[in-house]
Design a protein around this motif. Structure first.
Motif, PDB file in Angstrom:
ATOM      1  N   LYS A 277       0.853  -1.192   0.000  1.00 11.46           N
ATOM      2  CA  LYS A 277       0.000   0.000   0.000  1.00 11.46           C
ATOM      3  C   LYS A 277       0.889   1.241   0.000  1.00 11.46           C
ATOM      4  O   LYS A 277       1.961   1.234   0.598  1.00 11.46           O
ATOM      5  N   PHE A 278       0.379   2.306  -0.623  1.00 13.96           N
ATOM      6  CA  PHE A 278       1.170   3.532  -0.742  1.00 13.96           C
ATOM      7  C   PHE A 278       0.479   4.686  -0.050  1.00 13.96           C
ATOM      8  O   PHE A 278      -0.687   4.947  -0.299  1.00 13.96           O
ATOM      9  N   PHE A 279       1.219   5.339   0.820  1.00 17.52           N
ATOM     10  CA  PHE A 279       0.717   6.496   1.561  1.00 17.52           C
ATOM     11  C   PHE A 279       1.529   7.707   1.105  1.00 17.52           C
ATOM     12  O   PHE A 279       2.720   7.799   1.408  1.00 17.52           O
ATOM     13  N   TYR A 280       0.889   8.584   0.390  1.00 16.62           N
ATOM     14  CA  TYR A 280       1.575   9.767  -0.144  1.00 16.62           C
ATOM     15  C   TYR A 280       2.087  10.639   1.005  1.00 16.62           C
ATOM     16  O   TYR A 280       1.306  11.080   1.856  1.00 16.62           O
ATOM     17  N   ALA A 281       3.396  10.875   1.048  1.00 17.98           N
ATOM     18  CA  ALA A 281       3.985  11.741   2.091  1.00 17.98           C
ATOM     19  C   ALA A 281       3.680  13.185   1.714  1.00 17.98           C
ATOM     20  O   ALA A 281       4.386  13.812   0.927  1.00 17.98           O
ATOM     21  N   CYS A 282       2.629  13.710   2.307  1.00 15.96           N
ATOM     22  CA  CYS A 282       2.075  14.956   1.768  1.00 15.96           C
ATOM     23  C   CYS A 282       2.882  16.183   2.147  1.00 15.96           C
ATOM     24  O   CYS A 282       2.616  17.270   1.638  1.00 15.96           O
ATOM     25  N   LYS A 283       3.872  16.052   3.028  1.00 16.98           N
ATOM     26  CA  LYS A 283       4.670  17.242   3.317  1.00 16.98           C
ATOM     27  C   LYS A 283       5.397  17.756   2.077  1.00 16.98           C
ATOM     28  O   LYS A 283       5.825  18.891   2.025  1.00 16.98           O
ATOM     29  N   SER A 284       5.513  16.907   1.046  1.00 17.73           N
ATOM     30  CA  SER A 284       6.183  17.345  -0.183  1.00 17.73           C
ATOM     31  C   SER A 284       5.340  18.341  -0.978  1.00 17.73           C
ATOM     32  O   SER A 284       5.876  19.189  -1.681  1.00 17.73           O
ATOM     33  N   LEU A 285       4.016  18.230  -0.864  1.00 16.82           N
ATOM     34  CA  LEU A 285       3.120  19.142  -1.591  1.00 16.82           C
ATOM     35  C   LEU A 285       1.697  18.943  -1.066  1.00 16.82           C
ATOM     36  O   LEU A 285       1.102  17.902  -1.306  1.00 16.82           O
ATOM     37  N   THR A 286       1.187  19.934  -0.350  1.00 20.13           N
ATOM     38  CA  THR A 286      -0.105  19.725   0.336  1.00 20.13           C
ATOM     39  C   THR A 286      -1.293  20.463  -0.260  1.00 20.13           C
ATOM     40  O   THR A 286      -2.344  20.508   0.361  1.00 20.13           O
ATOM     41  N   ASN A 287      -1.145  21.040  -1.421  1.00 23.29           N
ATOM     42  CA  ASN A 287      -2.334  21.711  -1.983  1.00 23.29           C
ATOM     43  C   ASN A 287      -3.518  20.733  -1.940  1.00 23.29           C
ATOM     44  O   ASN A 287      -3.390  19.559  -2.316  1.00 23.29           O
ATOM     45  N   ILE A 288      -4.652  21.225  -1.485  1.00 24.82           N
ATOM     46  CA  ILE A 288      -5.830  20.373  -1.249  1.00 24.82           C
ATOM     47  C   ILE A 288      -6.233  19.615  -2.522  1.00 24.82           C
ATOM     48  O   ILE A 288      -6.726  18.482  -2.459  1.00 24.82           O
ATOM     49  N   ASN A 289      -5.993  20.217  -3.674  1.00 19.40           N
ATOM     50  CA  ASN A 289      -6.343  19.545  -4.933  1.00 19.40           C
ATOM     51  C   ASN A 289      -5.427  18.360  -5.214  1.00 19.40           C
ATOM     52  O   ASN A 289      -5.860  17.351  -5.770  1.00 19.40           O
ATOM     53  N   ILE A 290      -4.170  18.498  -4.824  1.00 18.22           N
ATOM     54  CA  ILE A 290      -3.234  17.378  -4.979  1.00 18.22           C
ATOM     55  C   ILE A 290      -3.655  16.252  -4.031  1.00 18.22           C
ATOM     56  O   ILE A 290      -3.646  15.076  -4.387  1.00 18.22           O
ATOM     57  N   LEU A 291      -4.063  16.626  -2.807  1.00 19.57           N
ATOM     58  CA  LEU A 291      -4.517  15.607  -1.855  1.00 19.57           C
ATOM     59  C   LEU A 291      -5.751  14.896  -2.396  1.00 19.57           C
ATOM     60  O   LEU A 291      -5.866  13.669  -2.336  1.00 19.57           O
ATOM     61  N   LYS A 292      -6.680  15.671  -2.945  1.00 18.22           N
ATOM     62  CA  LYS A 292      -7.898  15.065  -3.501  1.00 18.22           C
ATOM     63  C   LYS A 292      -7.572  14.135  -4.666  1.00 18.22           C
ATOM     64  O   LYS A 292      -8.166  13.068  -4.809  1.00 18.22           O
ATOM     65  N   LEU A 293      -6.613  14.568  -5.485  1.00 14.73           N
ATOM     66  CA  LEU A 293      -6.196  13.740  -6.619  1.00 14.73           C
ATOM     67  C   LEU A 293      -5.616  12.415  -6.115  1.00 14.73           C
ATOM     68  O   LEU A 293      -5.967  11.340  -6.610  1.00 14.73           O
ATOM     69  N   MET A 294      -4.750  12.489  -5.107  1.00 11.83           N
ATOM     70  CA  MET A 294      -4.140  11.271  -4.549  1.00 11.83           C
ATOM     71  C   MET A 294      -5.230  10.332  -4.022  1.00 11.83           C
ATOM     72  O   MET A 294      -5.152   9.121  -4.197  1.00 11.83           O
ATOM     73  N   HIS A 295      -6.213  10.928  -3.360  1.00 16.10           N
ATOM     74  CA  HIS A 295      -7.310  10.135  -2.815  1.00 16.10           C
ATOM     75  C   HIS A 295      -8.061   9.435  -3.941  1.00 16.10           C
ATOM     76  O   HIS A 295      -8.352   8.237  -3.880  1.00 16.10           O
ATOM     77  N   LYS A 296      -8.322  10.187  -4.990  1.00 12.49           N
ATOM     78  CA  LYS A 296      -9.047   9.643  -6.136  1.00 12.49           C
ATOM     79  C   LYS A 296      -8.258   8.513  -6.795  1.00 12.49           C
ATOM     80  O   LYS A 296      -8.826   7.533  -7.284  1.00 12.49           O
ATOM     81  N   LEU A 297      -6.939   8.651  -6.786  1.00 12.79           N
ATOM     82  CA  LEU A 297      -6.095   7.639  -7.415  1.00 12.79           C
ATOM     83  C   LEU A 297      -5.915   6.407  -6.518  1.00 12.79           C
ATOM     84  O   LEU A 297      -5.276   5.438  -6.903  1.00 12.79           O
TER      85      LEU A 297
ATOM     86  N   LEU B  77      -5.952  18.229   7.024  1.00 13.83           N
ATOM     87  CA  LEU B  77      -6.071  18.514   5.587  1.00 13.83           C
ATOM     88  C   LEU B  77      -6.490  17.249   4.834  1.00 13.83           C
ATOM     89  O   LEU B  77      -7.334  17.296   3.931  1.00 13.83           O
ATOM     90  N   GLY B  78      -5.890  16.131   5.230  1.00 10.49           N
ATOM     91  CA  GLY B  78      -6.222  14.856   4.585  1.00 10.49           C
ATOM     92  C   GLY B  78      -7.685  14.491   4.756  1.00 10.49           C
ATOM     93  O   GLY B  78      -8.360  14.083   3.805  1.00 10.49           O
ATOM     94  N   LEU B  79      -8.182  14.659   5.980  1.00 10.13           N
ATOM     95  CA  LEU B  79      -9.593  14.353   6.236  1.00 10.13           C
ATOM     96  C   LEU B  79     -10.484  15.274   5.404  1.00 10.13           C
ATOM     97  O   LEU B  79     -11.484  14.850   4.824  1.00 10.13           O
ATOM     98  N   LYS B  80     -10.073  16.543   5.342  1.00  4.28           N
ATOM     99  CA  LYS B  80     -10.840  17.515   4.559  1.00  4.28           C
ATOM    100  C   LYS B  80     -10.852  17.152   3.071  1.00  4.28           C
ATOM    101  O   LYS B  80     -11.840  17.359   2.378  1.00  4.28           O
ATOM    102  N   ALA B  81      -9.734  16.571   2.621  1.00  2.00           N
ATOM    103  CA  ALA B  81      -9.636  16.188   1.205  1.00  2.00           C
ATOM    104  C   ALA B  81     -10.426  14.921   0.898  1.00  2.00           C
ATOM    105  O   ALA B  81     -10.528  14.520  -0.249  1.00  2.00           O
ATOM    106  N   GLY B  82     -10.952  14.261   1.948  1.00  5.17           N
ATOM    107  CA  GLY B  82     -11.812  13.093   1.717  1.00  5.17           C
ATOM    108  C   GLY B  82     -11.217  11.759   2.109  1.00  5.17           C
ATOM    109  O   GLY B  82     -11.872  10.724   1.968  1.00  5.17           O
TER     110      GLY B  82
END
Ligand SMILES: *Cc1c(COP(=O)(O)O)cnc(C)c1O
Length: 404
Positions: free
Chosen positions: A46-66, A80-85
């Motif tokens: 399983k892959f957990f995106y280390a979001c400290k590299s880039l936290t724009n909410i849209n990037i988080l949402k994209l990662m979630h979608k992927l 932020l992660g919870l907010k992104a879904g």
């Protein structure tokens, strides 16, 4: 085929949204995640995106979608992660040197918690016993990574609980009933030699044998991406094969099928990012030709902070004669992006692009010199969309309290 944005797309974005500008490419992020899925398909990964590299909410949402999970190093990243879904089970909270209250805040949000020192482990165990599973971050004492600032697993590192303290961990587990669900290590960034992961894994297998409740081994990240032609990258396919063998062997010996988790940051977003600036000044001195741009280390700190190399191109004059430049920013102290860099002739007003700007670019930016932070744009399906407005003058004063 590798996904990338064209010169034309980048120039159009610069014209439409202004510079300095961070531009990200959704399809490239997807391609990188697909590559990991492919490389580790024989593993239970399983892959957990280390979001400290880039936290724009849209990037988080994209990662979630992927379909990725999220690795967070602060409670705000968790929020932020919870907010992104992301659901809490898709979030791993790996803080370092935080107080107990911040760890508890993670527990209250129901995310996976990764504890990285003995005193917090003890407190958590005393308070919650077996009621809430945790991960333990180990320090395997392996020197790995591109340079000292990004190495985290060596003997002098502040991260993790030393593997020599296993007896102490055992005592805490026994006396508190703590439920250790996973073991974690993250030895640094830009690891070229996949054997570093295997060495760490063997240490963790040894511990997993002692703790039968362990279900997950998290090998962190440190996957290196190339920054220039012929630069090395971590061979994730080779690592995938080695890990599949090692996990199969462990399973045969113990009849336990463990999951392996990773926390890629740079690997997922570095190459998907472009940073576009404008050449303000071309200054010839006795020593060199400076190309002075409308940005500085306040926007992209990696060259000054890590001596990182970022490939640069002149977007506006791709056929111009090649000359050697020192590319500098406008900050009032030494602020050099690149020394002796061959670029197509730079004219005042030309757009230059920095590659590999997705990871630790915008995220490490500041308002030093009272400069405004850049805007961010996301290309998806060929279409650029603004995902962060450029700072405005008022933002500089936003949290200031005028008392005089
Ligand atoms: C920063 C960090 C990562 C990501 O490292 P990259 O080199 O960007 O892939 C992963 N895990 C933890 C705990 C981190 O702190």
């Amino acid at each position: 085929m590798s996904q990338s944005l064209s010169r034309k797309q980048l120039i159009e974005a610069a014209e439409e949204f202004g510079t300095p500008l961070y531009v990200y490419h959704a399809e490239k992020i997807e391609e990188q995640l697909n590559e990991l899925n492919k490389a580790f398909k024989e593993c239970n990964a399983k892959f957990f995106y280390a979001c400290k590299s880039l936290t724009n909410i849209n990037i988080l949402k994209l990662m979630h979608k992927l379909g990725a999970g999220l690795d967070c190093v602060s409670i705000n990243e968790v929020k932020l992660g919870l907010k992104a879904g992301f659901t809490p089970d898709k979030i791993l909270f790996t803080p370092n040197c935080v107080d107990f209250e911040e760890i508890e805040a993670g527990k209250l949000l129901n995310v996976h918690i990764n504890i990285d020192n003995i005193s917090m482990l003890e407190r958590f165990g005393n308070k919650y016993g077996s009621s809430y599973p945790v991960f333990i971050r180990l320090n395997p004492h392996i020197m790995a990574g591109g340079n000292f600032k990004i190495s985290t697993g060596h003997v002098d590192s502040k991260f993790g609980i030393s593997i020599h303290q296993v007896r102490h961990i055992e005592r805490i587990i026994k006396s508190t009933g703590l439920n250790v669900q996973g073991l974690h290590m993250h030895t640094g960034s830009e690891i070229k030699d996949t054997n570093v992961f295997i060495a760490g894994l063997e240490i963790m297998f040894e511990m997993a044998r002692q703790f039968p409740q362990i279900e997950v081994i998290d090998l962190g990240s440190g996957f290196k991406v190339p920054y220039y032609d012929d630069d090395v990258r971590t061979d994730v396919h080779d690592l995938g094969k080695k890990l599949a063998q090692a996990f199969t062997k462990f399973e045969k010996e113990t009849s336990r099928k463990l999951e392996v988790w990773f926390e890629p940051g740079k690997f997922l977003v570095s190459e998907a990012g472009y940073f576009i600036v404008k050449a303000n000044v071309v200054k010839t001195t006795t020593a060199t030709v400076f190309a002075g741009v409308n940005s500085g280390f306040n926007h992209l700190i990696r060259p000054m902070f890590y001596e990182a190399y970022h490939r640069i191109e002149n977007l506006s004059n791709p056929k111009g004669a090649e000359r050697i430049y020192t590319v500098v920013g406008n900050i009032c102290e030494t602020d050099t992006f690149a020394w002796d860099r061959k670029l197509n002739e730079v004219r005042e007003g030309d757009y230059l692009v920095f590659y590999n700007a997705g990871a630790y670019g915008f995220e490490m930016s500041s308002n030093f010199n009272s400069r405004l932070k850049p805007a961010e744009v996301l290309f998806k399906d060929g279409k650029p969309q603004l995902i962060r407005k450029r700072d405005e003058f008022e933002d500089l004063l936003k949290n200031q309290v005028e008392v005089l």
